[in-house]
Write a protein that holds these residues in place. Structure first.
Motif, short mmCIF file in Angstrom:
data_model
loop_
_atom_site.label_atom_id
_atom_site.label_comp_id
_atom_site.label_asym_id
_atom_site.label_seq_id
_atom_site.Cartn_x
_atom_site.Cartn_y
_atom_site.Cartn_z
N THR A 1 -0.71 70.52 52.56
CA THR A 1 -1.24 69.08 51.83
C THR A 1 -0.44 67.97 51.92
OG1 THR A 1 0.11 69.96 49.86
CG2 THR A 1 -2.44 70.25 50.03
N ASN A 2 -0.68 66.57 51.79
CA ASN A 2 0.23 65.57 51.91
C ASN A 2 0.00 64.53 50.65
OD1 ASN A 2 1.07 66.46 54.53
ND2 ASN A 2 -0.22 64.82 55.42
N MET A 3 0.94 64.19 50.01
CA MET A 3 0.68 63.54 48.68
C MET A 3 1.09 62.02 49.07
SD MET A 3 0.13 64.74 45.87
CE MET A 3 0.58 63.47 44.83
N TYR A 4 0.30 61.18 48.37
CA TYR A 4 0.67 59.57 48.48
C TYR A 4 0.65 58.93 47.03
CZ TYR A 4 -1.20 61.06 53.22
OH TYR A 4 -1.46 61.66 54.38
N GLU A 5 1.37 57.78 47.22
CA GLU A 5 1.37 57.13 46.30
C GLU A 5 0.67 55.76 46.87
OE1 GLU A 5 4.00 57.35 42.30
OE2 GLU A 5 4.91 55.97 43.99
N VAL A 6 -0.46 55.27 46.42
CA VAL A 6 -1.34 54.08 46.99
C VAL A 6 -1.38 53.06 46.11
CG1 VAL A 6 -3.31 53.66 48.19
CG2 VAL A 6 -2.46 55.96 48.23
N LEU A 7 -1.14 51.93 46.58
CA LEU A 7 -1.35 50.71 45.50
C LEU A 7 -2.49 50.20 45.99
CD1 LEU A 7 0.57 49.73 43.27
CD2 LEU A 7 1.43 48.14 44.87
N VAL A 8 -3.55 49.82 45.02
CA VAL A 8 -5.03 49.10 45.34
C VAL A 8 -5.11 48.21 44.52
CG1 VAL A 8 -6.03 51.18 46.42
CG2 VAL A 8 -6.06 50.85 43.93
N GLU A 9 -6.02 47.20 45.02
CA GLU A 9 -6.17 45.82 44.32
C GLU A 9 -7.83 45.88 43.96
OE1 GLU A 9 -3.79 43.23 43.78
OE2 GLU A 9 -2.24 44.11 45.01
N GLU B 1 -11.53 44.22 43.51
CA GLU B 1 -11.98 42.94 44.02
C GLU B 1 -12.23 42.23 42.59
OE1 GLU B 1 -15.62 43.30 46.19
OE2 GLU B 1 -16.83 44.04 44.52
N ASN B 2 -12.73 42.81 41.52
CA ASN B 2 -12.83 42.21 40.24
C ASN B 2 -11.29 42.10 39.51
OD1 ASN B 2 -15.63 41.69 40.95
ND2 ASN B 2 -16.03 43.74 40.35
N GLY B 3 -10.47 42.23 39.95
CA GLY B 3 -9.05 42.31 39.01
C GLY B 3 -8.88 43.68 38.89
N GLY B 4 -7.82 44.08 38.43
CA GLY B 4 -7.41 45.61 38.36
C GLY B 4 -6.66 46.24 39.39
N ARG B 5 -5.42 46.13 39.16
CA ARG B 5 -4.43 46.76 40.14
C ARG B 5 -4.17 48.19 39.70
NH1 ARG B 5 0.49 44.59 39.87
NH2 ARG B 5 1.37 45.24 41.97
N VAL B 6 -4.26 49.10 40.64
CA VAL B 6 -4.02 50.64 40.35
C VAL B 6 -2.84 51.03 41.40
CG1 VAL B 6 -5.13 52.81 39.94
CG2 VAL B 6 -6.65 50.78 39.31
N LYS B 7 -1.92 51.97 40.69
CA LYS B 7 -1.08 52.55 41.47
C LYS B 7 -1.50 53.99 41.42
CE LYS B 7 2.65 54.02 39.81
NZ LYS B 7 3.64 55.07 39.48
N ALA B 8 -2.13 54.52 42.63
CA ALA B 8 -2.87 56.04 42.56
C ALA B 8 -2.19 56.95 43.11
CB ALA B 8 -4.28 55.69 43.31
N PHE C 1 12.48 67.25 39.06
CA PHE C 1 11.13 66.92 39.54
C PHE C 1 10.44 65.65 38.73
CE2 PHE C 1 11.28 70.73 37.03
CZ PHE C 1 10.54 70.62 35.70
N LYS C 2 9.60 64.99 39.20
CA LYS C 2 9.18 64.06 38.33
C LYS C 2 7.48 63.97 38.46
CE LYS C 2 8.71 60.72 42.29
NZ LYS C 2 8.79 59.28 42.52
N PRO C 3 6.77 63.33 37.39
CA PRO C 3 5.37 63.47 37.43
C PRO C 3 4.96 62.16 38.24
CG PRO C 3 6.11 62.56 35.33
CD PRO C 3 7.29 62.88 36.05
N LEU C 4 3.82 62.24 38.74
CA LEU C 4 3.01 61.33 39.55
C LEU C 4 1.74 61.19 38.95
CD1 LEU C 4 3.63 61.69 43.44
CD2 LEU C 4 4.70 60.21 41.85
N THR C 5 1.71 59.85 38.55
CA THR C 5 -0.01 59.83 37.86
C THR C 5 -0.66 58.58 38.27
OG1 THR C 5 1.12 58.64 36.20
CG2 THR C 5 0.72 60.83 35.82
N THR C 6 -1.85 58.49 38.22
CA THR C 6 -2.58 57.22 38.47
C THR C 6 -2.50 56.60 37.48
OG1 THR C 6 -4.14 58.34 40.20
CG2 THR C 6 -4.73 56.44 39.30
N VAL C 7 -2.07 55.12 37.56
CA VAL C 7 -2.07 54.20 36.23
C VAL C 7 -2.58 52.91 36.61
CG1 VAL C 7 0.06 55.42 35.19
CG2 VAL C 7 0.47 53.53 37.21
N HIS C 8 -3.33 52.47 35.65
CA HIS C 8 -3.81 51.15 35.69
C HIS C 8 -2.52 50.06 35.29
CE1 HIS C 8 -8.18 52.28 35.90
NE2 HIS C 8 -7.67 53.12 35.07
N LEU C 9 -2.50 49.22 36.46
CA LEU C 9 -1.38 48.37 36.30
C LEU C 9 -1.62 47.27 35.65
CD1 LEU C 9 0.48 48.76 39.81
CD2 LEU C 9 1.19 49.64 37.81
N SER C 10 -3.10 46.94 35.57
CA SER C 10 -3.23 45.63 34.91
C SER C 10 -4.91 46.07 34.40
CB SER C 10 -3.47 44.43 35.92
OG SER C 10 -4.58 44.64 36.88
#
Ligand code: NAG
Ligand code: NAG
Ligand code: NAG
Length: 327
Positions: free
Chosen positions: A265-273, A275-282, A212-221
């Motif tokens: 339940t449904n799990m997702y990995e979502v990439l968001v950008e 508007e003031n900068g800051g990419r997050v993999k959520a 198994f692996k962990p999924l986390t929300t991370v700030h990419l920038s």
């Protein structure tokens, strides 16, 4: 979704002083007073955020509180003070007061599956935390030497040099009580006081040979904004039969409330950008069947939907760990 656990770091220092007596200890303890004054606000927010998440995950907080009350009237009453319930009421009042102040920001984590489209713009709150100041995991051996039970709250407070009526004391009590609650129907839960025990729980649930692996929300920038409009740029469905959600609890060392729900339940990995900068993999989850949820659940108010009429989804705060089996 909640601020960092910076204020807990000094308690960890105190713990280390106990475990590894050293000269620098006195200096670290001397900083305690200053940090305590900043603590209440943070703690309340942490408790609030946690309540929301636990509610989301099916652990109804109102029901929990009733359980706690019963416990208090029961066999451990000699370990508790008479003004115990007053403490709880007081804390609830503070939480309610802060709820109004912070609700708008904190609750920008809910959405419905129809929002999960590339190009969709929505305000999202991703908390930022400084991992170097959050409580650290003890080893299993260290953790096993410290009781983890409300029955021992008094001596634990002494052990960690935490004043009895301080916010930290209330947080510890909150954590212990939540960890001692019986699991809900269809739920398996466990409070991990070490990384080893957390992994054991995952092995127990997924199977001893499962990977198994962990999924986390991370700030990419880097971004200074914790609430801003984000555009969804990628959505990946994580198709797994079950997941374990682990939420950090306020405690002098790292404690994770881990639980797994038998539900749709449904799990997702979502990439968001941002508007003031800051990419997050959520990391995000959608609870497809909300028909049995408390109709007062905060997410219904935020999303303006009725129980059972719409799935409710939320992003995970960056300090949560979601474990998924590898297939
Ligand atoms: C995190 O906290 C440590 C200790 O307080 C500090 O030295 C460091 O600069 C902080 N890091 C960030 C990214 O804020
Ligand atoms: C964010 O900023 C810090 C210093 O301000 C820097 O060390 C770090 O590399 C930056 N991270 C990213 C992902 O740009
Ligand atoms: C997001 O965008 C909308 C529409 O432009 C705007 O009204 C709102 O204030 C923005 N929210 C944030 C948090 O920037």
């Amino acid at each position: 979704m909640r601020p960092g656990f910076a204020s807990w770091s000094f308690i960890l220092c105190i713990l280390l002083v106990f475990l590894i007596p050293q000269d620098t200890g006195a200096r670290k303890i001397a900083t305690t007073e200053k940090e305590v004054s900043h603590d209440l606000q943070k703690l309340v927010l942490e408790g609030l955020a946690l309540d929301n998440i636990l509610q989301l995950e099916g652990a109804d907080v109102e029901i929990n509180n009733k359980h706690v009350k019963q416990d208090d009237d029961g066999d451990d009453s000699d370990d508790e003070d008479d003004d115990d319930d007053d403490d709880d009421d007081e804390q609830k009042k503070i939480i309610r007061k802060n709820l109004h102040k912070h609700m708008d920001i904190e609750l920008n984590v809910f959405f419905t599956p129809s929002d999960l489209k590339v190009g969709k713009i929505m305000p999202i709150y991703f908390s930022k935390k400084n991992s170097s100041t959050s409580p650290k995991f003890l080893t299993r051996e260290e953790a096993s030497q410290i009781p983890f039970s409300s029955k021992h709250l008094k001596s634990l407070l002494k052990f960690f040099s935490i004043p009895k009526h301080s916010p930290q004391a209330k947080a510890m009590k909150y954590t212990l009580k939540n960890c001692e609650l019986e699991s809900m129907e269809g739920e398996t839960k466990f409070c991990a006081t070490s990384l080893e025990s957390l992994l054991d729980f995952a092995h127990y649930l997924f199977g001893s040979n499962a990977k198994f692996k962990p999924l986390t929300t991370v700030h990419l920038s880097n971004s200074t904004a914790i609430l801003q409009n984000y555009t969804i740029s990628q959505v990946e469905v994580i198709s797994v039969p079950n997941i374990i959600g682990c939420h950090p609890m306020p405690y002098p060392y790292a404690v994770f409330y881990c639980h797994s729900q038998q539900s749709d339940t449904n799990m997702y990995e979502v990439l968001v950008e941002g508007e003031n900068g800051g990419r997050v993999k959520a990391a995000a989850i959608c609870h497809m069947d909300t028909s049995k949820w408390d109709k007062d659940h905060v997410s219904f108010r935020v999303l303006k939907v009725e129980p059972g009429t719409s799935p409710v989804c939320h992003f995970f705060p960056p300090d949560n760990l979601v474990w998924v089996p590898l297939t």
